[in-house]
Scaffold this active site. Structure first.
Site, PDB file in Angstrom:
ATOM      1  N   ARG A 165       2.723   0.378  -5.359  1.00 13.27           N
ATOM      2  CA  ARG A 165       2.686  -0.413  -4.136  1.00 13.27           C
ATOM      3  C   ARG A 165       1.779  -1.211  -3.967  1.00 13.27           C
ATOM      4  NH1 ARG A 165       6.642   1.487  -0.717  1.00 13.27           N
ATOM      5  NH2 ARG A 165       5.579   0.697   1.115  1.00 13.27           N
TER       6      ARG A 165
ATOM      7  N   LYS B 188      10.226 -13.448 -14.706  1.00 17.23           N
ATOM      8  CA  LYS B 188       9.525 -12.340 -15.506  1.00 17.23           C
ATOM      9  C   LYS B 188       8.395 -12.775 -16.393  1.00 17.23           C
ATOM     10  CE  LYS B 188      10.887 -10.165 -13.876  1.00 17.23           C
ATOM     11  NZ  LYS B 188      11.553  -9.517 -12.474  1.00 17.23           N
TER      12      LYS B 188
ATOM     13  N   ASN C  97      -0.591   1.454   5.955  1.00 19.85           N
ATOM     14  CA  ASN C  97       0.075   0.510   5.215  1.00 19.85           C
ATOM     15  C   ASN C  97       0.821  -0.514   6.375  1.00 19.85           C
ATOM     16  OD1 ASN C  97       1.932  -0.876   3.746  1.00 19.85           O
ATOM     17  ND2 ASN C  97       3.536   0.597   3.910  1.00 19.85           N
ATOM     18  N   GLY C  98       0.521  -1.883   6.147  1.00 22.70           N
ATOM     19  CA  GLY C  98       1.104  -2.928   7.252  1.00 22.70           C
ATOM     20  C   GLY C  98      -0.252  -3.679   7.375  1.00 22.70           C
TER      21      GLY C  98
ATOM     22  N   GLU D  83      14.900 -16.507 -13.261  1.00 27.25           N
ATOM     23  CA  GLU D  83      14.561 -15.180 -13.287  1.00 27.25           C
ATOM     24  C   GLU D  83      13.791 -14.968 -14.700  1.00 27.25           C
ATOM     25  OE1 GLU D  83      14.034 -12.813 -11.639  1.00 27.25           O
ATOM     26  OE2 GLU D  83      13.975 -11.019 -12.780  1.00 27.25           O
TER      27      GLU D  83
ATOM     28  N   LYS E 263       4.765  -3.770  -5.981  1.00 23.15           N
ATOM     29  CA  LYS E 263       6.395  -3.705  -6.149  1.00 23.15           C
ATOM     30  C   LYS E 263       6.932  -4.077  -4.510  1.00 23.15           C
ATOM     31  CE  LYS E 263       9.842  -2.327  -8.294  1.00 23.15           C
ATOM     32  NZ  LYS E 263      10.416  -3.341  -9.213  1.00 23.15           N
TER      33      LYS E 263
ATOM     34  N   GLU F 111       5.035 -13.572 -14.605  1.00 25.49           N
ATOM     35  CA  GLU F 111       4.344 -12.593 -13.647  1.00 25.49           C
ATOM     36  C   GLU F 111       3.818 -11.483 -14.668  1.00 25.49           C
ATOM     37  OE1 GLU F 111       8.318 -10.139 -12.282  1.00 25.49           O
ATOM     38  OE2 GLU F 111       6.466  -9.860 -11.235  1.00 25.49           O
TER      39      GLU F 111
ATOM     40  N   TRP G 105      -3.257  -2.364  -1.626  1.00 26.31           N
ATOM     41  CA  TRP G 105      -3.183  -3.985  -1.862  1.00 26.31           C
ATOM     42  C   TRP G 105      -3.698  -4.811  -0.804  1.00 26.31           C
ATOM     43  CZ3 TRP G 105      -0.241  -8.013   0.371  1.00 26.31           C
ATOM     44  CH2 TRP G 105      -0.074  -9.193  -0.983  1.00 26.31           C
TER      45      TRP G 105
ATOM     46  N   HIS H  55      14.996 -34.988 -14.689  1.00 29.52           N
ATOM     47  CA  HIS H  55      14.464 -35.724 -13.455  1.00 29.52           C
ATOM     48  C   HIS H  55      13.061 -35.495 -13.054  1.00 29.52           C
ATOM     49  CE1 HIS H  55      18.521 -37.178 -12.654  1.00 29.52           C
ATOM     50  NE2 HIS H  55      19.082 -35.865 -12.573  1.00 29.52           N
TER      51      HIS H  55
ATOM     52  N   CYS I 241       0.898  -1.280   0.039  1.00 32.45           N
ATOM     53  CA  CYS I 241       0.009   0.037  -0.020  1.00 32.45           C
ATOM     54  C   CYS I 241       0.931   1.230   0.026  1.00 32.45           C
ATOM     55  CB  CYS I 241      -0.934   0.067   1.267  1.00 32.45           C
ATOM     56  SG  CYS I 241      -2.077  -1.154   1.393  1.00 32.45           S
TER      57      CYS I 241
HETATM   58  O1  M6R Z   1      11.928  -5.199  -2.751  1.00 32.76           O
HETATM   59  P1  M6R Z   1      12.584  -6.311  -2.893  1.00 32.76           P
HETATM   60  O2  M6R Z   1      13.849  -6.724  -3.940  1.00 32.76           O
HETATM   61  O3  M6R Z   1      13.071  -7.346  -1.744  1.00 32.76           O
HETATM   62  O4  M6R Z   1      11.438  -7.218  -3.555  1.00 32.76           O
HETATM   63  C1  M6R Z   1      11.482  -8.805  -3.471  1.00 32.76           C
HETATM   64  C2  M6R Z   1      10.252  -9.358  -4.669  1.00 32.76           C
HETATM   65  O5  M6R Z   1       9.009  -9.025  -3.998  1.00 32.76           O
HETATM   66  C3  M6R Z   1      10.673  -8.661  -5.939  1.00 32.76           C
HETATM   67  O6  M6R Z   1      12.091  -8.984  -6.369  1.00 32.76           O
HETATM   68  C4  M6R Z   1       9.569  -9.574  -6.998  1.00 32.76           C
HETATM   69  O7  M6R Z   1       9.855 -10.733  -6.883  1.00 32.76           O
HETATM   70  C5  M6R Z   1      10.000  -8.647  -8.228  1.00 32.76           C
HETATM   71  N1  M6R Z   1       9.264  -7.365  -8.159  1.00 32.76           N
HETATM   72  C6  M6R Z   1       9.445  -9.443  -9.497  1.00 32.76           C
HETATM   73  O8  M6R Z   1       9.687  -8.905 -10.648  1.00 32.76           O
END
Ligand code: M6R
Length: 592
Positions: free
Chosen positions: A28, A469, A100-101, A465, A587, A472, A74, A488, A2
């Site tokens: 956020r 990417k 937020n939290g 990764e 994010k 997501e 969020w 495997h 948030c």
């Molecule tokens: O802010 P952070 O790097 O700790 O975030 C960790 C993950 O939430 C973040 O890397 C997430 O997997 C990516 N935004 C995905 O693209």
């Protein structure tokens, strides 16, 4: 999660300032959004959906006020509806609160308040706060004391801000959730993150856990939990407001992919001696062993980092931060490195705190100056990627890996080949950006339904990764594997319709073995897309080749990752996905 914004001192444009700030914080969370303005009374407008829905709801309405707060959500407690959107108000509609939290004791507070006659209108944990404030006000407390007393009752993580009818002040407090003040000549802001007000000022004050802030048109003050004034340092933000715009790109993600050459130069700047290539970093670490803790993309950078440490003979292991409590305790002199772009990821912060409880020294590798990770760890290594707004992490992954490479090279007393490769990296990434055929690959395969990504050594975290990417932002099923693991189990899923992206750089043992695994999928008629520097004969088995310039094996996989970022981006664009704000994600994930 948030985003919170608050503003005082711009009476002619409070609403615009809040909505503008929310648009900068939307990364956020983007389930719902709302604002509350204090203009004698409290006026609240909030809507489920993105900020655009809020803008539409505000159209044609004259909502004004001296001070205001806003929120982009969020969801944690309750679905994304108008009722659950923040700000939340008390029974009299004279107190409005954004948060937020997570308030862990909200249920008992809610029961207690309901018993006392308070009526709740949402499913959220947050709504207890305005009712608590209301209760203290009706008991005779002044507004500031009522706010403090309410915050003292809540347990959990929070950045919370409130406005009250008849008051031209914003009250705020934080515990385990970020909150930063922005100081202009005649206006003051508070927000979850600097981009919310960066356009207006570069002077900031980071609040610490347990601190309270009060903003009014005449100034700002910060006090501790006991109410004593706290002397705060005013920091200057070094990046430009334009860095948080799209600069003509269709999406932040594409812009940020293209910003990688600059981000990498910034990461290296002043850290590699011109003449002898020596690395100097402002961190005091010399570990005998390393544990990494991180989540998501940062975890993949951590796996890459662990590989780099192992390659110089230092035992290293990467743990998913959310699983860290079950890991073996760190040894004496073992360093625990938290890799986190935001510096605010709850799982990572909690793992770092656990590491400290276990007696380990901690290092934060982060992009965010003043973040909780940066402040709580014993040492910090900034990756200097500049603001990253797209939910999908791109330039921060590259910069995290480069920062970790610098750390390893400093400890290793500077391997010349890797240093030279680091110096060439920005130019090599630029070459990929200029020449990539990733869009054609995406056009051919964007609706295949399932995708595999494989690699070995440093190409393994890049396979993970690449798949993250892709899934997501495209919503297509994608999995990354260590190439040797395919046979495997996962190979059972490979058909003639399953594109397999194979990251193969160099011509060493790792490359030869990966090529062996590629032949296994080729034999099942799967289309193979090789991401390669052309030093092996992988092209013979590939339907498509995404080329990367030839470089040191330690850095080659970073280049391959850029190609995979582009493939994911173009596939998602062809599928018309909301690339910068993928469904259900945010994010910065500030809940465990
Ligand atoms: O802010 P952070 O790097 O700790 O975030 C960790 C993950 O939430 C973040 O890397 C997430 O997997 C990516 N935004 C995905 O693209």
């Amino acid at each position: 999660m948030c985003g919170i914004i608050g503003c005082v001192g711009r009476p002619d444009s409070t609403l615009d300032t809040l909505v503008h700030g929310l648009s900068k914080l939307e990364y956020r969370g983007y389930d719902s959004a709302g604002v509350a303005l204090a203009n004698g009374d409290i006026e609240v407008v909030k809507r489920a959906g993105k900020i655009e829905e809020l803008r539409e709801a505000l159209e044609g309405r004259s909502v004004g006020g001296e001070v205001g707060i806003g929120h982009t959500r969020w969801s944690t407690h309750g679905p994304p509806t108008d009722e659950n959107a923040h700000p939340h108000t008390d029974c009299t509609d004279r107190v409005a609160v954004v948060h937020n939290g997570i308030i862990e004791n909200y249920q008992s507070l809610r029961d207690e308040l309901a018993e006392a006659g308070h009526e709740f209108r949402s499913d959220t944990d947050t709504e207890v706060v305005p009712h608590l404030i209301e209760q203290h006000l009706s008991g005779g407390a002044d507004p500031e004391s009522a706010f403090r007393a309410a915050v003292e009752r809540i347990e959990g993580s929070y950045a919370v801000a409130a406005v009250l009818a008849g008051e031209d002040r914003v009250f705020a407090a934080r515990e385990d959730s970020p909150l930063v003040l922005g100081l202009d000549e005649e206006a003051y802001y508070l927000a979850s993150d600097v981009p919310a007000f960066r356009e207006f000022t570069d002077k900031v004050v980071y609040l610490e856990d347990g601190e309270f802030a009060v903003l009014d048109a005449g100034g700002w003050s910060v006090t501790d939990a006991a109410g004593s004034p706290v002397e705060k340092t005013v920091d200057t933000v070094e990046w430009d407001p334009e860095e948080t715009g799209k600069s003509g790109y269709d999406h932040y993600m594409l812009k940020e992919i293209h910003e990688q050459p600059r981000a990498l130069r910034q990461c290296l700047s002043g850290r590699v001696e011109e003449l002898d290539g020596r690395v100097s970093l402002d961190v005091d670490v010399d570990p005998t062993a390393v544990q990494f803790v991180a989540c998501g993309t940062s975890y993949h950078a951590a796996v890459y980092g662990a590989y780099l440490f192992q390659s110089i003979g230092i035992p290293a292991q990467a743990f998913l931060a959310s699983e860290y409590t079950t890991s073996p305790p760190p040894l004496d002199d073992e360093l625990v490195i938290g890799v986190t772009q935001s510096g605010e990821t709850a799982d990572t912060l909690s793992a770092l705190r656990e590491a400290r409880r276990r007696g380990a020294k901690t290092l934060a590798v982060t992009n965010t100056v003043g973040s909780t990770a940066a402040r709580e760890c014993d040492d910090v290594l900034y990756i200097r990627a500049g603001p990253e707004i797209g939910v999908a992490a791109t330039k921060t992954f590259s910069s995290q890996v480069v920062a970790l490479t610098l750390l390893v090279e400093r400890i290793n007393d500077d391997d010349r080949e890797t240093i030279a490769a680091l110096r060439d990296l920005a130019g090599n990434v630029q070459q990929i950006l200029d020449e990539s055929t990733a869009r054609e690959v995406a056009e051919e395969y964007y609706d295949a339904g399932a995708y595999f990504f494989v690699g070995r050594g440093p190409a393994y975290p890049v396979a993970l990764e690449g798949a993250l990417k892709f899934k997501e932002i495209s919503y297509e099923h994608a999995e990354g594997f260590a190439a040797g693991e395919l046979k495997h189990g996962p190979l059972a899923l490979v058909t003639g319709e399953t594109p397999v992206f194979a990251v193969v750089t160099g011509d060493d043992e790792l490359a030869r073995k990966t090529i062996g695994n590629v032949k296994e999928v080729e034999a099942r008629d799967a289309p193979v897309i090789a991401v390669t520097d052309g030093r092996s004969d992988i092209e013979r088995y590939a339907d498509h080749v995404l080329e990367v310039p030839e470089t040191d094996p330690e850095t080659a996989a970073i280049l391959a990752n850029v190609q995979l970022q582009l493939v994911a981006y173009h596939a998602a664009a062809l599928l018309d996905r909301p690339i910068d704000k993928p469904r259900n994600l945010a994010k910065s994930v500030t809940v465990e």
